[in-house]
Design a protein around this motif. Structure first.
Motif, PDB file in Angstrom:
ATOM      1  N   LEU A  88       0.829  -1.208   0.000  1.00 37.33           N
ATOM      2  CA  LEU A  88       0.000   0.000   0.000  1.00 37.33           C
ATOM      3  C   LEU A  88       0.865   1.261   0.000  1.00 37.33           C
ATOM      4  CD1 LEU A  88      -2.828  -1.054   2.496  1.00 37.33           C
ATOM      5  CD2 LEU A  88      -2.974  -0.877   0.002  1.00 37.33           C
ATOM      6  N   GLN A  89       1.962   1.229   0.750  1.00 39.47           N
ATOM      7  CA  GLN A  89       2.871   2.374   0.743  1.00 39.47           C
ATOM      8  C   GLN A  89       3.483   2.559  -0.643  1.00 39.47           C
ATOM      9  OE1 GLN A  89       6.828   2.164   2.598  1.00 39.47           O
ATOM     10  NE2 GLN A  89       6.294   3.992   3.787  1.00 39.47           N
ATOM     11  N   HIS A  90       3.880   1.464  -1.261  1.00 41.52           N
ATOM     12  CA  HIS A  90       4.467   1.489  -2.602  1.00 41.52           C
ATOM     13  C   HIS A  90       3.497   2.101  -3.613  1.00 41.52           C
ATOM     14  CE1 HIS A  90       6.710   0.119  -6.128  1.00 41.52           C
ATOM     15  NE2 HIS A  90       5.606  -0.451  -6.569  1.00 41.52           N
ATOM     16  N   LEU A  91       2.195   1.860  -3.429  1.00 40.55           N
ATOM     17  CA  LEU A  91       1.170   2.368  -4.332  1.00 40.55           C
ATOM     18  C   LEU A  91       0.705   3.773  -3.952  1.00 40.55           C
ATOM     19  CD1 LEU A  91      -1.008  -0.875  -4.691  1.00 40.55           C
ATOM     20  CD2 LEU A  91       0.657   0.022  -6.346  1.00 40.55           C
ATOM     21  N   GLY A  92       1.293   4.345  -2.895  1.00 42.14           N
ATOM     22  CA  GLY A  92       0.920   5.679  -2.458  1.00 42.14           C
ATOM     23  C   GLY A  92      -0.415   5.737  -1.750  1.00 42.14           C
ATOM     24  N   MET A  93      -0.810   4.632  -1.104  1.00 40.53           N
ATOM     25  CA  MET A  93      -2.135   4.537  -0.499  1.00 40.53           C
ATOM     26  C   MET A  93      -2.126   4.479   1.028  1.00 40.53           C
ATOM     27  SD  MET A  93      -3.733   1.720  -3.140  1.00 40.53           S
ATOM     28  CE  MET A  93      -5.389   1.788  -2.447  1.00 40.53           C
ATOM     29  N   LEU A  94      -1.000   4.123   1.624  1.00 43.35           N
ATOM     30  CA  LEU A  94      -0.961   3.901   3.070  1.00 43.35           C
ATOM     31  C   LEU A  94      -0.981   5.217   3.829  1.00 43.35           C
ATOM     32  CD1 LEU A  94      -0.661   1.646   5.266  1.00 43.35           C
ATOM     33  CD2 LEU A  94       1.801   2.107   5.195  1.00 43.35           C
ATOM     34  N   SER A  95      -1.820   5.279   4.853  1.00 46.22           N
ATOM     35  CA  SER A  95      -1.894   6.474   5.692  1.00 46.22           C
ATOM     36  C   SER A  95      -0.542   6.738   6.354  1.00 46.22           C
ATOM     37  CB  SER A  95      -2.972   6.288   6.771  1.00 46.22           C
ATOM     38  OG  SER A  95      -2.932   7.334   7.710  1.00 46.22           O
ATOM     39  N   THR A  96      -0.210   7.996   6.502  1.00 47.81           N
ATOM     40  CA  THR A  96       1.088   8.386   7.080  1.00 47.81           C
ATOM     41  C   THR A  96       1.200   8.035   8.555  1.00 47.81           C
ATOM     42  OG1 THR A  96       0.189  10.608   7.442  1.00 47.81           O
ATOM     43  CG2 THR A  96       1.471  10.247   5.429  1.00 47.81           C
ATOM     44  N   LYS A  97       0.110   7.679   9.212  1.00 46.53           N
ATOM     45  CA  LYS A  97       0.173   7.336  10.639  1.00 46.53           C
ATOM     46  C   LYS A  97       0.757   5.949  10.880  1.00 46.53           C
ATOM     47  CE  LYS A  97      -4.520   5.452  11.266  1.00 46.53           C
ATOM     48  NZ  LYS A  97      -5.781   5.622  11.996  1.00 46.53           N
ATOM     49  N   PHE A  98       0.944   5.171   9.821  1.00 49.38           N
ATOM     50  CA  PHE A  98       1.481   3.823   9.969  1.00 49.38           C
ATOM     51  C   PHE A  98       2.964   3.786   9.613  1.00 49.38           C
ATOM     52  CE2 PHE A  98      -3.044   2.989   9.080  1.00 49.38           C
ATOM     53  CZ  PHE A  98      -3.355   2.273  10.232  1.00 49.38           C
ATOM     54  N   ASN A  99       3.725   3.125  10.465  1.00 51.76           N
ATOM     55  CA  ASN A  99       5.138   2.903  10.190  1.00 51.76           C
ATOM     56  C   ASN A  99       5.301   1.641   9.352  1.00 51.76           C
ATOM     57  OD1 ASN A  99       6.055   5.124  11.745  1.00 51.76           O
ATOM     58  ND2 ASN A  99       5.811   3.914  13.625  1.00 51.76           N
ATOM     59  N   VAL A 100       6.243   1.665   8.454  1.00 52.21           N
ATOM     60  CA  VAL A 100       6.514   0.504   7.604  1.00 52.21           C
ATOM     61  C   VAL A 100       7.964   0.100   7.803  1.00 52.21           C
ATOM     62  CG1 VAL A 100       6.551  -0.404   5.266  1.00 52.21           C
ATOM     63  CG2 VAL A 100       4.814   1.268   5.922  1.00 52.21           C
ATOM     64  N   SER A 101       8.167  -1.101   8.280  1.00 47.12           N
ATOM     65  CA  SER A 101       9.519  -1.602   8.515  1.00 47.12           C
ATOM     66  C   SER A 101       9.991  -2.448   7.344  1.00 47.12           C
ATOM     67  CB  SER A 101       9.556  -2.448   9.798  1.00 47.12           C
ATOM     68  OG  SER A 101       8.675  -3.556   9.690  1.00 47.12           O
ATOM     69  N   LYS A 102      11.280  -2.425   7.103  1.00 46.89           N
ATOM     70  CA  LYS A 102      11.854  -3.274   6.069  1.00 46.89           C
ATOM     71  C   LYS A 102      11.931  -4.711   6.575  1.00 46.89           C
ATOM     72  CE  LYS A 102      14.690   0.277   3.826  1.00 46.89           C
ATOM     73  NZ  LYS A 102      16.061   0.669   3.408  1.00 46.89           N
ATOM     74  N   PRO A 103      11.836  -5.689   5.695  1.00 46.72           N
ATOM     75  CA  PRO A 103      11.988  -7.084   6.119  1.00 46.72           C
ATOM     76  C   PRO A 103      13.345  -7.308   6.769  1.00 46.72           C
ATOM     77  CG  PRO A 103      11.150  -6.962   3.870  1.00 46.72           C
ATOM     78  CD  PRO A 103      11.564  -5.576   4.249  1.00 46.72           C
ATOM     79  N   LYS A 104      13.391  -8.167   7.789  1.00 44.22           N
ATOM     80  CA  LYS A 104      14.651  -8.443   8.479  1.00 44.22           C
ATOM     81  C   LYS A 104      15.645  -9.178   7.588  1.00 44.22           C
ATOM     82  CE  LYS A 104      12.555  -8.549  13.077  1.00 44.22           C
ATOM     83  NZ  LYS A 104      12.288  -9.353  14.313  1.00 44.22           N
ATOM     84  N   LYS A 105      15.126  -9.947   6.636  1.00 45.36           N
ATOM     85  CA  LYS A 105      15.990 -10.692   5.720  1.00 45.36           C
ATOM     86  C   LYS A 105      15.501 -10.489   4.292  1.00 45.36           C
ATOM     87  CE  LYS A 105      17.195 -14.371   9.017  1.00 45.36           C
ATOM     88  NZ  LYS A 105      17.201 -15.843   9.258  1.00 45.36           N
ATOM     89  N   ASP A 106      16.414 -10.636   3.352  1.00 46.90           N
ATOM     90  CA  ASP A 106      16.040 -10.548   1.946  1.00 46.90           C
ATOM     91  C   ASP A 106      15.146 -11.729   1.565  1.00 46.90           C
ATOM     92  OD1 ASP A 106      17.535  -8.257   1.637  1.00 46.90           O
ATOM     93  OD2 ASP A 106      19.312  -9.318   0.869  1.00 46.90           O
ATOM     94  N   THR A 107      14.223 -11.470   0.661  1.00 47.30           N
ATOM     95  CA  THR A 107      13.345 -12.526   0.172  1.00 47.30           C
ATOM     96  C   THR A 107      14.136 -13.547  -0.638  1.00 47.30           C
ATOM     97  OG1 THR A 107      11.459 -11.004   0.062  1.00 47.30           O
ATOM     98  CG2 THR A 107      11.313 -13.013  -1.251  1.00 47.30           C
ATOM     99  N   VAL A 108      13.861 -14.826  -0.378  1.00 48.31           N
ATOM    100  CA  VAL A 108      14.468 -15.914  -1.145  1.00 48.31           C
ATOM    101  C   VAL A 108      13.499 -16.316  -2.256  1.00 48.31           C
ATOM    102  CG1 VAL A 108      15.319 -18.289  -1.084  1.00 48.31           C
ATOM    103  CG2 VAL A 108      15.744 -16.754   0.858  1.00 48.31           C
ATOM    104  N   PHE A 109      13.952 -16.231  -3.507  1.00 50.50           N
ATOM    105  CA  PHE A 109      13.121 -16.591  -4.654  1.00 50.50           C
ATOM    106  C   PHE A 109      13.443 -18.029  -5.065  1.00 50.50           C
ATOM    107  CE2 PHE A 109      12.849 -12.087  -4.559  1.00 50.50           C
ATOM    108  CZ  PHE A 109      11.650 -11.741  -5.174  1.00 50.50           C
TER     109      PHE A 109
END
Length: 324
Positions: free
Chosen positions: A226-247
Motif C-alpha cells: 500500500l505504501q508502494h502504491l501511495g495509499m498507506l496512511s502516514t500514521k502507519f510505520n513501515v519496517s523493512k523485512p529483516k531478511k532478503d526474500t528468497v526466490f
C-alpha cells in the motif's frame, strides 16, 4: 453491476463516492434453515483518486489465518487509504467457515470452480458473482491462504515467474520466500490472470490455526504494498523485512518411507544440507525409529505437523533451485 463512472464506484448496485465508507452484503444463498447469511464486503475510499486494491481471504473455510490477516487490516484502520480505494472480503467461503470445513456444503473446492456460472453449484455461483461483481473493478489483488491437512507453510508468496510486474510487487511485499508456481486451472489466481488482474497469493501457517508470526508477515507485507502504491496512511510505520526474500525456482516434497508416528526436528524456514536429519518416524511399540533425511540442500518451506503419517505422505517441502 460493477463500474466506476465520474469517480463514482458502483459495487453490487451500491454507489460509493470519494471519501465514503461502505459495508455491502455479498449474498448468494441462505442457509438450509432459510436463515440469511451475509458475506460483508468492506469498502474504504479516499477523497484523492488512486488504485483499487482488493484483499481476500477464506476461499477455503478452514484457512483462518488468512481471515485474521484481513481482519487486522480492517481493525487497525490500515484499509483506510490516503488515496484510492481498498476493498476487503475477509471470508469468501462463509459456508465452510461456519461449518469448519475447507469446502462448500456441496463438497466442492471453491478454488477449483472459477470462473463459475450463475446457474451452477453453490460454489460455482459464488465464484461467478465474485468474478463479475467485485474483481473487474480491482487494479491489484492480494489473496491470503494457509497450508492444508496439518501442513504448516512458511510465509511465502506464489506467483508466475514470467510476470515482471508481479516480481517487483513481490519484492515490495517482502515475504521470506517467493515460490514460482504455475497457475492451477479453474483457480481464482488463474482466472484473475486471464483478466489481466495482478494477484499476489500469500501462503502461511496451517488450517484451523492462527500464528502470530505468519499474521505479522501478511499484515506488514500488505502495508509495504500500500505504501508502494501511495495509499498507506502516514500514521502507519513501515519496517523493512529483516531478511532478503528468497526466490525459489523449483522445490520438491520429501515423503514418508514408512507409516507411523512422526516428529519433525527441524523448524520451518530452516536452511538444511543434503543428508541432514529432519525428523523421525517411529511406531507405537518402540521397534521402529526411521530417520527422515534431507534429499537435497535447501530451505524448509512446509512441515507436516501431523503426529500420524502413512507411507507416501508429504512430510517436508524443500526448495531445490533458487533464483540467481
Amino acid at each position: 453491476m460493477t463500474s466506476i463512472t465520474n469517480n463514482v464506484l458502483t459495487i453490487l448496485n451500491t454507489k460509493i463516492y470519494p471519501g465514503e465508507s461502505k459495508e455491502i452484503d455479498f449474498d448468494v444463498a441462505n442457509l438450509h434453515t432459510s436463515s440469511p447469511i451475509n458475506v460483508p464486503v468492506i469498502i474504504e475510499r479516499a477523497k484523492k483518486p488512486g488504485p483499487i486494491v482488493l484483499f481476500t481471504a477464506g476461499i477455503h473455510g478452514d484457512e483462518v489465518n488468512g481471515v485474521e490477516i484481513v481482519r487486522q487490516l480492517i481493525a487497525k484502520g490500515i484499509n483506510k487509504p490516503k488515496a484510492g480505494t481498498i476493498i476487503c472480503i475477509p471470508v469468501i467461503n462463509i459456508f465452510g467457515f461456519i461449518n469448519l470445513k475447507r469446502e462448500f456444503p456441496d463438497g466442492r473446492d471453491l478454488n477449483r470452480v472459477f470462473p463459475g456460472t450463475s446457474e451452477g453449484s453453490l460454489a460455482s455461483r459464488v465464484a461467478h458473482k465474485l468474478m463479475h461483481e467485485i474483481v473487474p473493478i480491482a487494479d491489484y489483488i492480494i489473496d491470503f491462504h494457509t497450508g492444508g491437512a496439518g501442513r504448516f507453510n512458511a510465509p511465502q508468496l506464489r506467483i508466475m515467474k514470467e510476470n515482471r510486474s508481479l516480481n517487483e510487487l513481490a519484492k515490495v511485499f517482502g515475504a521470506p520466500f517467493v515460490l514460482y508456481s504455475k497457475n492451477l486451472n479453474k483457480s481464482f489466481r488463474n482466472t484473475c490472470y486471464k483478466l489481466g488482474k495482478p494477484m499476489l497469493l500469500f501462503e502461511g501457517g496451517k488450517s484451523f490455526h492462527i500464528d502470530e508470526s505468519v499474521t505479522n508477515h501478511g499484515v506488514n507485507g500488505s502495508k509495504r504494498v500500500l505504501q508502494h502504491l501511495g495509499m498507506l496512511s502516514t500514521k502507519f510505520n513501515v519496517s523493512k523485512p529483516k531478511k532478503d526474500t528468497v526466490f525459489i525456482n523449483e522445490s520438491r516434497w520429501q515423503r514418508a518411507s514408512h507409516s507411523g508416528m512422526f516428529r519433525a526436528s527441524i523448524g520451518i524456514s530452516s536452511h538444511v544440507k543434503k543428508g541432514d536429519v529432519l525428523g523421525h518416524i517411529t511406531d507405537p511399540y518402540g521397534k521402529l525409529n526411521q530417520a527422515v533425511k534431507a534429499p537435497n540442500t535447501g530451505y524448509i518451506i512446509n512441515v507436516n505437523e501431523s503426529p500420524i503419517v502413512y507411507q507416501g505422505d508429504a512430510l517436508f517441502h524443500i526448495s531445490s533451485k533458487l533464483k540467481r
